[in-house]
Scaffold this motif. Structure first.
Motif, PDB file in Angstrom:
ATOM      1  N   ALA A 229     -32.379  54.574  38.722  1.00 33.45           N
ATOM      2  CA  ALA A 229     -31.623  54.461  37.565  1.00 33.45           C
ATOM      3  C   ALA A 229     -32.570  53.795  36.656  1.00 33.45           C
ATOM      4  O   ALA A 229     -32.443  53.833  35.255  1.00 33.45           O
ATOM      5  N   ARG A 230     -33.518  52.606  37.008  1.00 34.70           N
ATOM      6  CA  ARG A 230     -34.252  51.837  36.254  1.00 34.70           C
ATOM      7  C   ARG A 230     -35.573  51.746  37.027  1.00 34.70           C
ATOM      8  O   ARG A 230     -35.483  51.519  38.176  1.00 34.70           O
ATOM      9  N   ARG A 231     -36.597  51.060  36.207  1.00 33.22           N
ATOM     10  CA  ARG A 231     -37.637  50.545  36.868  1.00 33.22           C
ATOM     11  C   ARG A 231     -37.679  49.551  37.516  1.00 33.22           C
ATOM     12  O   ARG A 231     -36.968  48.332  37.069  1.00 33.22           O
ATOM     13  N   PRO A 232     -37.974  49.318  38.958  1.00 32.52           N
ATOM     14  CA  PRO A 232     -38.181  48.179  39.644  1.00 32.52           C
ATOM     15  C   PRO A 232     -39.156  47.112  38.794  1.00 32.52           C
ATOM     16  O   PRO A 232     -39.930  47.467  38.181  1.00 32.52           O
ATOM     17  N   SER A 233     -39.057  45.719  39.318  1.00 34.72           N
ATOM     18  CA  SER A 233     -39.940  44.736  39.130  1.00 34.72           C
ATOM     19  C   SER A 233     -41.353  45.235  39.333  1.00 34.72           C
ATOM     20  O   SER A 233     -41.439  45.696  40.444  1.00 34.72           O
ATOM     21  N   PRO A 234     -42.338  44.712  38.743  1.00 40.00           N
ATOM     22  CA  PRO A 234     -43.676  45.175  39.122  1.00 40.00           C
ATOM     23  C   PRO A 234     -43.884  44.750  40.555  1.00 40.00           C
ATOM     24  O   PRO A 234     -44.788  45.392  41.301  1.00 40.00           O
TER      25      PRO A 234
END
Length: 374
Positions: A229-234
């Motif tokens: 649903a959204r991008r994970p932390s780097p």
């Protein structure tokens, strides 16, 4: 069995229907999930249990447990699992039934003059019977529950693999997406991930980023893949590497997943960890994709100094240090003039001009290609 006990059991048999109704009423009142069981079906199951208990508990050798009673308990466990009733509620219902019947039995036993010691002895047999019935019902409940979960997981995994690989018929994509909790008009991030841990540990790292509690995730040629649903932390914990594609609707996931795969492959081959898309990796992705160019540049710039490790190490240190002679010399513990001589020697052997930006780009490419081969 004493005459008093026999009379007590006979009385319970005569009023069995009333006892069953009381048990049904108590279960429905105390356990909300049992609203999923039609009253008549619930009553039938309880009546069977009461029949088994009264018909065999007091008429067989201690410790005996008729085979068909186990089958009845198994059928109840399977039915409750099919209806989505938790195993804890199943056991709670059994306890309500056993407590209700036992309360009625002890009332009648006292009225008929059954000795307290006899009641206590029968209590042990009641709970032996109850434990066996509940254990059998719980085992069947868990079996059905597990099979249903595995079946759902396999179906979801097959859907996600087909979606990402492009083998899903578009005519049914919308219906199947909705069935697995995906909005056909919403944008998701296709991803592909890999680590030294097992797949479940990797999925656990990504749980906060999935669209819902039953994540659209599967195994794809040994990697974990799916939609976020959204991008994970780097930076994720451990050695996880995650390739991310652009946000797309489910029907457009194939090309985006291909980009996620390329990002993963690039980062993995260069020994990187974290979350990357192709833009994050820049020319590293081109180095992986264009192996022939890397080989040609390697032959031009690095093969001539293959037997001169000091020169190659000097060039690498010089470039990595921002092309500052004094800083590179300190890092190598040599005099700046020694470093300048080595750089000139490199230029003579390769024909390179370290002041030319095109040469510097090609040299970086050659060194990156060399890293992949190590």
């Amino acid at each position: 069995m004493s005459t008093a006990v026999t009379a007590t059991v006979a009385a319970l048999r005569r009023e069995a229907d009333g006892v069953v109704d009381t048990v049904v009423d108590r279960i429905v009142a105390e356990i909300p999930s049992y609203a999923a069981v039609p009253r008549e079906r619930l009553r039938l199951g309880i009546a069977v249990s009461v029949r088994d208990g009264l018909g065999h508990l007091f008429g067989v050798e201690a410790g005996a447990f008729p085979a068909f009673t186990e089958e009845d308990a198994a059928a109840v466990g399977a039915d409750r699992a099919d209806r989505g009733i938790p195993v804890e509620d199943l056991l709670h219902a059994y306890r309500i039934g056993i407590r209700t019947v036992w309360e009625r039995f002890t009332e009648e036993a006292r009225r008929n003059g059954v000795e307290p010691d006899a009641i206590l002895a029968l209590s042990d047999r009641v709970w032996d019977w109850a434990d066996a019935a509940m254990l059998r019902a719980a085992r069947e409940h868990r079996r059905v529950d597990l099979e249903a979960a595995l079946d759902a997981e396999q179906k979801r995994g097959a859907f996600v693999r087909a979606l990402l690989s492009g083998t899903l018929d578009r005519s049914v994509l919308t219906l199947q997406a909705a069935a697995f909790g995906l909005d056909p008009d919403r944008y998701y991030l296709p991803f592909r991930a890999r680590s030294g841990k097992d797949a479940r540990a990797l999925v656990a790292l990504l749980v906060p980023y999935f669209p819902h509690t039953t994540p659209p995730v599967t195994l794809f040629d040994g990697d974990v893949a799916g939609l976020l649903a959204r991008r994970p932390s780097p930076r994720l914990r451990g050695d996880a590497v995650v390739g991310i594609g652009p946000a797309v609707r489910p029907a457009e996931a194939v090309d985006a997943f291909d980009r996620a795969t390329r990002a993963l492959d690039t980062a993995w081959r260069f020994g990187m960890t974290g979350v990357f898309d192709l833009a994050d990796l820049g020319l590293h992705a081109a180095v992986v994709a264009e192996a022939e160019i890397g080989m040609l540049l390697h032959e031009r710039y690095l093969t001539p100094v293959r037997d001169l490790p000091d020169i190659e190490r000097t060039v690498v240190t010089y470039l990595e240090g921002g092309m500052h002679v004094e800083d590179a010399a300190r890092a190598l513990f040599v005099h700046p003039n020694t470093l300048r001589n080595r750089l000139r020697r490199f230029e003579e052997l390769t024909g390179a001009d370290l002041r030319d930006h095109r040469t510097l780009a090609e040299l970086w490419w050659a060194l990156a290609h060399q890293r992949l081969g190590r």
